[in-house]
Design an enzyme around this catalytic site. Sequence first.
Site, PDB file in Angstrom:
ATOM      1  N   SER A 245      62.664   0.640 -33.443  1.00  0.00           N
ATOM      2  CA  SER A 245      62.636   1.518 -32.943  1.00  0.00           C
ATOM      3  C   SER A 245      63.122   2.515 -33.206  1.00  0.00           C
ATOM      4  O   SER A 245      63.907   2.611 -33.733  1.00  0.00           O
ATOM      5  CB  SER A 245      62.702   0.535 -30.907  1.00  0.00           C
ATOM      6  OG  SER A 245      63.872   1.132 -31.119  1.00  0.00           O
ATOM      7  N   ASP A 246      62.527   4.008 -32.651  1.00  0.00           N
ATOM      8  CA  ASP A 246      63.202   4.886 -32.931  1.00  0.00           C
ATOM      9  C   ASP A 246      63.658   5.051 -31.783  1.00  0.00           C
ATOM     10  O   ASP A 246      64.051   4.185 -31.192  1.00  0.00           O
ATOM     11  CB  ASP A 246      62.186   6.391 -32.495  1.00  0.00           C
ATOM     12  CG  ASP A 246      62.244   7.383 -33.567  1.00  0.00           C
ATOM     13  OD1 ASP A 246      63.184   7.365 -33.991  1.00  0.00           O
ATOM     14  OD2 ASP A 246      61.360   7.990 -33.771  1.00  0.00           O
ATOM     15  N   HIS A 247      64.678   6.155 -31.942  1.00  0.00           N
ATOM     16  CA  HIS A 247      66.461   5.897 -31.028  1.00  0.00           C
ATOM     17  C   HIS A 247      65.637   6.512 -29.438  1.00  0.00           C
ATOM     18  O   HIS A 247      64.916   7.102 -29.222  1.00  0.00           O
ATOM     19  CB  HIS A 247      67.313   7.515 -31.731  1.00  0.00           C
ATOM     20  CG  HIS A 247      68.235   7.915 -30.866  1.00  0.00           C
ATOM     21  ND1 HIS A 247      68.790   8.154 -30.303  1.00  0.00           N
ATOM     22  CD2 HIS A 247      69.312   7.494 -31.796  1.00  0.00           C
ATOM     23  CE1 HIS A 247      69.594   7.809 -30.226  1.00  0.00           C
ATOM     24  NE2 HIS A 247      70.666   7.386 -31.062  1.00  0.00           N
TER      25      HIS A 247
END
Length: 767
Positions: free
Chosen positions: A288-290
Site C-alpha cells: 500500500s502507499d503511505h
Amino acid sequence: MKWFCTLSIATTLFIQPAFCASSSPFGQHPLTEKARDAFVSDLLSRMTLDEKVGQLRLITVGPDNPKESIREQIRNGQVGGIFNTVTRQDIRQMQDQVMQLSRLKIPLFFAYDVIHGQRTQFPIPLGLASSWDTDAVSEVGRIAAYEAADDGLNMTWAPMVDMTREPRWGRSSEGFGEDTYLTARMGEVMVHAMQGKSPADRYSVMTSVKHFAAYGAVEGGRDYNTVDMSPQRLFQDYLPPYKAALDAGSGGMMVALNSLNGVPATADSWLLKTVLRDRWQFKGITISDHGAIKELIQHGVASDPSDAVRLAVNAGVDMSMNDEFYSRYLPQLLKSGAVSEQTLDDAARHVLNVKYDMGLFNDPYSHLGAAVDDPKDTNAESRLHRAEARDVARKSMVLLKNRLQLLPLKNSGTIALIGPLADSQKDIMGSWSASGVAQQAVTLLQGMKTATAGKATLLYAKGANVTDHPGIQAFLNLYEKAFIPDSHTPQQLLEEAVATAKRADVVVLALGEARGMAHEASSRSDLTLPASQQALIRAIKATGKPLVVVLMNGRALAIPSESQQADALLETWYSGTEGGNAIADVLFGDYNPSGKLPVSFPRSVGQLPIYYNHLNTGRPYDFTHPAKYNSHYYDDANGPLYPFGYGLSYTDFSVSPVRLSATTLSAQGTLTASVTVKNSGKRDGATVVQLYLNDPVASISRPVQELKGFQRIMLKAGESKEVSFAVDKKMLTFWNAAMQQVVEPGQFNLMIGLDSVHTQKAQFNWQ
C-alpha cells in the site's frame, strides 16, 4: 570501497555472491523459483497467525514509532520491513534484533525512495526521459542501486511509471512524461539496471514500481484525486508501463492512492487480483502507499478501520505501509472468518518470496557487508559518482530556442548570472533526492565560476525571490525550512539585478520552480512562472542585453511570454548533484545539447490536457486553413508552445524521405523503414530519431500518431547515417470496443522525424 571508475567492471560487481554461509540460521538455498516455493511453504507451516500478520507490516522509524517500540515489535515478530532507515549501523542493529530476539529469525528488508539516485543525485526522471538515452538511464539505475545497496538497502520505491498528461500534477517530476511507449521503455530499463542479474546480488536492489494504477491521470492534476476512464484508454495508454516493468522482473508493486472508476486502488480486487495476479501472473509483493488503508474510510468505501483492513487484504494488498491497522484488526477478522487464513497465507507468502529473492534467507546482512567496512563518514565525498552524474545531466538538457545562435556563449568579456535559482543547492537536486546532501550539490553559479575562471568576468545577482506570494512561501516551509526570503526587499533585488545586467555583455537568467513546488502534494492550478520572476525577466529584457533563460523545474510550464523575451532558452529540469557544472558545459559549448522533450509545453493552463497522441475529431483543427466550426480555442494560438519530442542542437540535422522495404506487412513478417540523417552543420552532435505510426481508419478512433520507436545517434559534422526501424504486428495492435487486442486490415501512416511535428511520411498496408 569506491565503485567503478568506468562501467567496464560493473558486471563483475553485480555477480558477486550474495551470502555469507556463517550468517544465516536457515543455511544456503539456491535462488530458484522451485527452491523458493518449497522453502517458503515449509516456513509458513511453522508460523503462527500473529507471525504471518507481522510479516505484512512495513513501518518507519519516527516520533510515533521510536526505536525502543520497534525493538519490542521485532522481538514479537510484528515487523516485516522497515523504510526510511538509510545507514548501515541502524540497519545492522535492527537486523541484529531479529536474529537475536525473534523466534523464527525471519529477516527484515529495508527500503527507501531511491528515485533518481541515492547519494549522488542525477536529473529527475522527467530529465532522464529527456535524454531519450537508454544507456544513460541504465547507468543511473546501476549507480543508484549500488549506492543504495552500499547503504544496506534491499528495495527501492521506484521507478515511478505513472504516465501523465497532466503537468499540474506535482508528481510529474517523478515520471517519464506523457507517452506510453517512452515511459515503458525507461521504466523497464531502470528495473533491469537496479535489479541487475538478481536483486540478491551485493550491489543490486529490488524495485517496487509505482503507483498501480493510472495515478498520473488524477482529475485536474490534484494529487490523491480520482480517476475515471474507459477500459480502452486504461489498457491502451496507462497500464502498459506497469506491465513492461513487471516483465522486466520487478519484484514489487506499490498500489496507488487514487480511486479508479469509483473504486480506490487499495480496495480494488479486479486491479490487484484479476489484472495483476491472474492476467499478468505477477508473483511479487504488493504494498500500500503511505497510510492508504486508513484512507479507505475517507474514500467512503469502508465504515471503520476493521472494514478498511478487510477490504484491503481481500483485494490483494500484501503489505500495509506505515499504519497499525493490519496488526490491530487482522487477528479478529481472521477469527470471525471475514478474512480467510488462505488470504493471509497468500499475502505472507508474497512477502517471504521477495525476501527469498533478495537473498536474505541466505544472508540477512547481504547488503551490509562487514561492520569493519562501514564508512567512517556516511556522506563522504568518495562515495559520490560525480563524473557520471555530470555526463547524464548534460544529456538531459533540452535547447528550446537559440535565436541568432546566441548559444554557445563566448567564454570571454563580462557575463551576468541572475536569478533566484542560480545559487540554490537544495533546489538543483530536485524532488525525492533520497540521501543526497544539498551541500555537495554544484549550483549554476558554482559551475559558471569554474568554467569562466581566468577567461571571463562573471557577475552575480539574485534578482528576486523564487516567489513573493506569502501563501506559497508558507507552503514551501510546511515540513522543512526550504524557503528563506532574501533580506533585501523585492525592489532592491530587482534594482541590483538591472544594474548588474547593464554591466554585462550577456545575461544568463536562472528561473523556474523551487523543488517543493514540483513534488508530491504540490499540484498547481497555474503553470506560469511566479510573479516575482516574471517581473525580473521583464526588467532584464528592458536593458537590451542578449538574454539566455535557464529553466529549472519539475513539469512542463506555460511560458509563452518568457519564450518570446528570451534570445535562448535551455530546459535543464532539476539536474542533480553535478547540475551546475553540466549546465555550464552546455552554455559554453563544451557539450552540444541533444535532449528532446518527453512532454508537450502548453501555451496556457487553459489548453490542458494537451498531448501529442490525442484522438482526432470530426472537426479537427487545420493550422493551414483555420475555420470557426472546428475544434480549437478562439482566444489563443492553438497547439503546444513546444511539442513532444522537440529539442534543438548547436548543429543542424536533416532527415531524408522514408524508404520502406515493402509496402505490405503481414502477421508473421516485419517491414523496415529507413531514413538517412545528416549532420549538415559545423559541430559534432547527437540527436534522437523518432518513429511514429497512425491507423487512420479503424473500428474506433485511433491517435493521430503514436511513438513506436526511437534511436539516439551521434554524428560528426558533415556525417550521414542510415537509421532503420523494424515495424511488426505488435506495433499496430490496439484494444477495440469489445476489449480485444486486434490489428485491423488497412492502410497505416508511418512518420520518422526529429520531433513529433516535423516528420517524413510514408504509407504501408496491413493484410
